[in-house]
Design an enzyme around this catalytic site. Structure first.
Site, PDB file in Angstrom:
ATOM      1  N   SER A   1      -9.966  38.117  13.511  1.00 54.79           N
ATOM      2  CA  SER A   1     -10.258  38.478  12.474  1.00 54.79           C
ATOM      3  C   SER A   1     -10.018  40.114  11.640  1.00 54.79           C
ATOM      4  O   SER A   1     -10.887  40.738  11.320  1.00 54.79           O
ATOM      5  CB  SER A   1     -11.743  38.174  12.126  1.00 54.79           C
ATOM      6  OG  SER A   1     -11.831  37.021  11.407  1.00 54.79           O
ATOM      7  N   SER A   2      -8.883  40.496  12.283  1.00 54.10           N
ATOM      8  CA  SER A   2      -8.587  41.959  11.803  1.00 54.10           C
ATOM      9  C   SER A   2      -8.808  42.074  10.340  1.00 54.10           C
ATOM     10  O   SER A   2      -9.189  43.062   9.713  1.00 54.10           O
ATOM     11  CB  SER A   2      -7.299  42.358  12.444  1.00 54.10           C
ATOM     12  OG  SER A   2      -6.241  41.254  12.087  1.00 54.10           O
ATOM     13  N   SER A   3      -8.225  40.996   9.621  1.00 57.72           N
ATOM     14  CA  SER A   3      -7.989  41.178   8.175  1.00 57.72           C
ATOM     15  C   SER A   3      -9.522  41.192   7.674  1.00 57.72           C
ATOM     16  O   SER A   3      -9.874  41.898   6.740  1.00 57.72           O
ATOM     17  CB  SER A   3      -7.182  40.134   7.407  1.00 57.72           C
ATOM     18  OG  SER A   3      -7.880  38.715   7.905  1.00 57.72           O
TER      19      SER A   3
ATOM     20  N   TYR B   1      -1.985  27.290   7.534  1.00 57.08           N
ATOM     21  CA  TYR B   1      -3.403  27.410   6.842  1.00 57.08           C
ATOM     22  C   TYR B   1      -3.724  26.946   5.620  1.00 57.08           C
ATOM     23  O   TYR B   1      -4.460  25.962   5.529  1.00 57.08           O
ATOM     24  CB  TYR B   1      -3.848  28.939   7.165  1.00 57.08           C
ATOM     25  CG  TYR B   1      -5.481  28.891   7.048  1.00 57.08           C
ATOM     26  CD1 TYR B   1      -6.279  28.892   7.967  1.00 57.08           C
ATOM     27  CD2 TYR B   1      -5.940  29.047   5.679  1.00 57.08           C
ATOM     28  CE1 TYR B   1      -7.451  28.991   7.903  1.00 57.08           C
ATOM     29  CE2 TYR B   1      -7.074  29.104   5.267  1.00 57.08           C
ATOM     30  CZ  TYR B   1      -8.120  29.057   6.582  1.00 57.08           C
ATOM     31  OH  TYR B   1      -9.605  29.054   6.476  1.00 57.08           O
TER      32      TYR B   1
ATOM     33  N   GLU C   1      -9.497  38.211  -0.201  1.00 55.85           N
ATOM     34  CA  GLU C   1      -8.519  37.519   0.697  1.00 55.85           C
ATOM     35  C   GLU C   1      -8.147  36.416  -0.233  1.00 55.85           C
ATOM     36  O   GLU C   1      -6.647  36.014  -0.108  1.00 55.85           O
ATOM     37  CB  GLU C   1      -9.354  37.257   1.865  1.00 55.85           C
ATOM     38  CG  GLU C   1      -8.423  36.296   2.758  1.00 55.85           C
ATOM     39  CD  GLU C   1      -7.737  37.008   3.975  1.00 55.85           C
ATOM     40  OE1 GLU C   1      -6.569  37.482   3.794  1.00 55.85           O
ATOM     41  OE2 GLU C   1      -8.501  37.443   5.047  1.00 55.85           O
TER      42      GLU C   1
ATOM     43  N   HIS D   1     -12.405  25.352  11.130  1.00 52.98           N
ATOM     44  CA  HIS D   1     -11.570  24.784  10.101  1.00 52.98           C
ATOM     45  C   HIS D   1     -12.514  23.776   9.325  1.00 52.98           C
ATOM     46  O   HIS D   1     -12.194  22.806   8.655  1.00 52.98           O
ATOM     47  CB  HIS D   1     -10.437  24.102  10.361  1.00 52.98           C
ATOM     48  CG  HIS D   1      -9.152  25.030  10.887  1.00 52.98           C
ATOM     49  ND1 HIS D   1      -8.466  25.419   9.703  1.00 52.98           N
ATOM     50  CD2 HIS D   1      -8.712  25.594  11.733  1.00 52.98           C
ATOM     51  CE1 HIS D   1      -7.553  26.451  10.251  1.00 52.98           C
ATOM     52  NE2 HIS D   1      -7.666  26.415  11.335  1.00 52.98           N
ATOM     53  N   ILE D   2     -13.873  24.235   9.288  1.00 50.92           N
ATOM     54  CA  ILE D   2     -14.752  23.518   8.623  1.00 50.92           C
ATOM     55  C   ILE D   2     -15.652  24.497   7.742  1.00 50.92           C
ATOM     56  O   ILE D   2     -16.218  24.108   6.822  1.00 50.92           O
ATOM     57  CB  ILE D   2     -15.661  22.609   9.210  1.00 50.92           C
ATOM     58  CG1 ILE D   2     -16.544  23.277  10.433  1.00 50.92           C
ATOM     59  CG2 ILE D   2     -15.052  21.500  10.132  1.00 50.92           C
ATOM     60  CD1 ILE D   2     -17.753  22.567  10.935  1.00 50.92           C
TER      61      ILE D   2
ATOM     62  N   ASP E   1     -15.358  34.328   8.452  1.00 54.50           N
ATOM     63  CA  ASP E   1     -14.879  35.641   8.996  1.00 54.50           C
ATOM     64  C   ASP E   1     -15.702  36.529   8.527  1.00 54.50           C
ATOM     65  O   ASP E   1     -16.155  37.788   9.123  1.00 54.50           O
ATOM     66  CB  ASP E   1     -13.721  35.948   9.019  1.00 54.50           C
ATOM     67  CG  ASP E   1     -12.853  34.659   9.822  1.00 54.50           C
ATOM     68  OD1 ASP E   1     -13.356  33.929  10.628  1.00 54.50           O
ATOM     69  OD2 ASP E   1     -11.661  34.608   9.641  1.00 54.50           O
TER      70      ASP E   1
HETATM   71  C1  GLA Z   1      -9.681  31.529   9.771  1.00 60.61           C
HETATM   72  C2  GLA Z   1     -10.299  31.899   8.410  1.00 60.61           C
HETATM   73  C3  GLA Z   1     -11.706  31.049   8.089  1.00 60.61           C
HETATM   74  C4  GLA Z   1     -11.702  29.726   8.903  1.00 60.61           C
HETATM   75  C5  GLA Z   1     -10.938  29.725  10.238  1.00 60.61           C
HETATM   76  C6  GLA Z   1     -10.931  28.437  10.877  1.00 60.61           C
HETATM   77  O1  GLA Z   1     -10.257  32.694  10.634  1.00 60.61           O
HETATM   78  O2  GLA Z   1     -10.300  33.242   7.843  1.00 60.61           O
HETATM   79  O3  GLA Z   1     -12.257  31.151   6.843  1.00 60.61           O
HETATM   80  O4  GLA Z   1     -11.329  28.826   8.219  1.00 60.61           O
HETATM   81  O5  GLA Z   1      -9.771  30.340  10.223  1.00 60.61           O
HETATM   82  O6  GLA Z   1     -12.121  28.082  11.436  1.00 60.61           O
END
Ligand code: GLA
Length: 386
Positions: A123-125, A219, A157, A31-32, A169
């Site tokens: 990260s399927s998307s 999110y 996205e 989350h950074i 991702d």
């Molecule tokens: C998801 C988002 C990323 C990132 C993470 C948390 O995977 O797609 O961009 O923010 O959460 O680190």
């Protein structure tokens, strides 16, 4: 089922090429990315595959073998629609490419077959978006670099699918390299590769099997909280993003924000960014103990300060610790999904059994605990010759 046959059954023609893109884990830096920080992800051996053939009209037709549904739309009529469900991630790429000025002269048939569980935190998307962008780039000869493939996928996205995600991702997948993790500077969009050489140790993935959808999660709320924090802090500071702050700044930041919750969000961001530096250094020196400590600290910070873990992730991380992991943390966005643990390679079998047992007895569902290899980004697998 045989994918070539499935392709034929749905599109009444044979596939001409096959492509694949990997999933990703993030070792640390959570989350950074949307706060201008550095993150440390890697592409993993869990793939989404696409079979493709060209069409002689302007239609994009797509079928998912996992979900068993098919959608088709004309290129100039693409817009986001709830009805399209997962296919928004296919159509959205074409929309985004056209909006950026790329010429798409004919349509495609695309069969998607995914080993990456949907909503699993791997990260399927992003894998699907990167894959479709990669395919379009290859077939229409668009000349887009791998870095820009990630950028286009992220734009899609953000603007088409409605998740305010960062670049992590899409970049982790597009830039994936075998046995390397990627130290990605999300503010500058620059990166360097790090050897992931852990000797007797290895990372394993633990899937909580709690279903979730990020678009419907908190999110976007977290992203907004960070935006709010930044504007409060800049009454006095002059920073472009939260990751420009130092740990020493936190005392003053707390006074300026004057809101306990928002302050904790910032504290997570600033300390997490610092942990990424320490983690990269510990990787260089093969300091396993410190790596473990940083993983544990990261999880606590995401649990108590950023509040994105939840019962399933907390329990699986606890299970990993009880089972002897050197360190463990959630990976990806949180709210369910997956965690990772650093363990001794030779302990894997016992570790897996212990985590399964602990998690099942507390949560009542079986987790999946598995080994992964660190792999290359998207590629064309097969050119079928007719
Ligand atoms: C998801 C988002 C990323 C990132 C993470 C948390 O995977 O797609 O961009 O923010 O959460 O680190």
């Amino acid at each position: 089922m045989n994918l070539d046959q499935l392709f034929f059954d749905n599109f009444y023609t044979s596939p001409e090429s096959r492509y694949k893109a990997p999933a990703r884990i993030n070792l640390i830096g959570e989350h950074i990315d949307y706060n201008g920080g550095k993150v440390l992800p890697a592409a993993i051996s869990c793939y989404i595959t696409a079979l493709v053939s060209k069409r002689d009209d302007l239609v994009i037709a797509t079928y998912s073998s996992n979900i068993g549904s098919k959608y088709a739309v004309e290129l100039n009529k693409i817009k986001y629609s709830k009805e399209y469900d997962w296919a928004n991630y296919v159509f959205g790429v074409f929309y985004t490419l056209r909006a950026a000025g790329y010429r798409i002269p004919f349509g495609l048939n695309i069969l998607i077959d995914s080993q990456i569980p949907l909503g699993s935190g791997l990260s399927s998307s992003a894998a699907l978006l990167d894959l479709v962008t990669y395919i379009a780039n290859d077939i229409y000869n668009l000349g887009i670099s791998m870095k820009n493939i990630a950028k286009i996928a992220q734009n899609c996205e953000n603007s088409f699918c409605g998740l305010k995600c960062g670049i992590m991702d899409q970049a982790a997948i597009a830039l994936g390299l075998r046995d390397k993790c990627i130290l990605l500077d999300c503010a500058k969009f620059e990166y360097e590769y790090f050897d992931l050489n852990l000797g007797d140790y290895t990372f394993v993935v633990m899937k909580t099997n709690k279903p979730r959808s990020l678009v419907e999660s908190k999110y976007n709320k977290r992203v907004e909280e960070c935006e709010k924090a930044l504007s409060l802090i800049n009454q006095e500071f002059n920073v472009n993003n939260l990751c420009e702050l130092k740990i020493e700044d936190l005392t003053r930041v707390e006074q300026l924000i004057n809101d306990e919750t928002i302050y904790r969000r910032v504290r997570h961001v600033v300390t997490e960014n610092d942990r990424v530096y320490q983690f990269a250094r510990a990787l260089r020196h093969n300091n396993i103990e410190l790596l473990g400590q940083l993983l544990d600290d990261s999880h606590s910070s995401l649990r108590y300060d950023y509040e994105v873990t939840g019962e399933h992730l907390d329990t699986i991380v606890e299970a990993a610790k009880v089972a002897g992991a050197v360190g463990a943390r959630m990976t990806g966005a949180g709210f369910g999904g997956c965690a990772i643990a650093l363990i001794k390679k030779e302990d894997f079998k016992q570790f897996k059994a212990n985590v399964e047992h602990y998690y099942y007895s507390h949560i009542g569902i079986m987790p999946d605990v598995f080994n992964v290899d660190i792999v290359d980004g998207p590629s064309k697998d097969i050119d079928y010759h007719h």
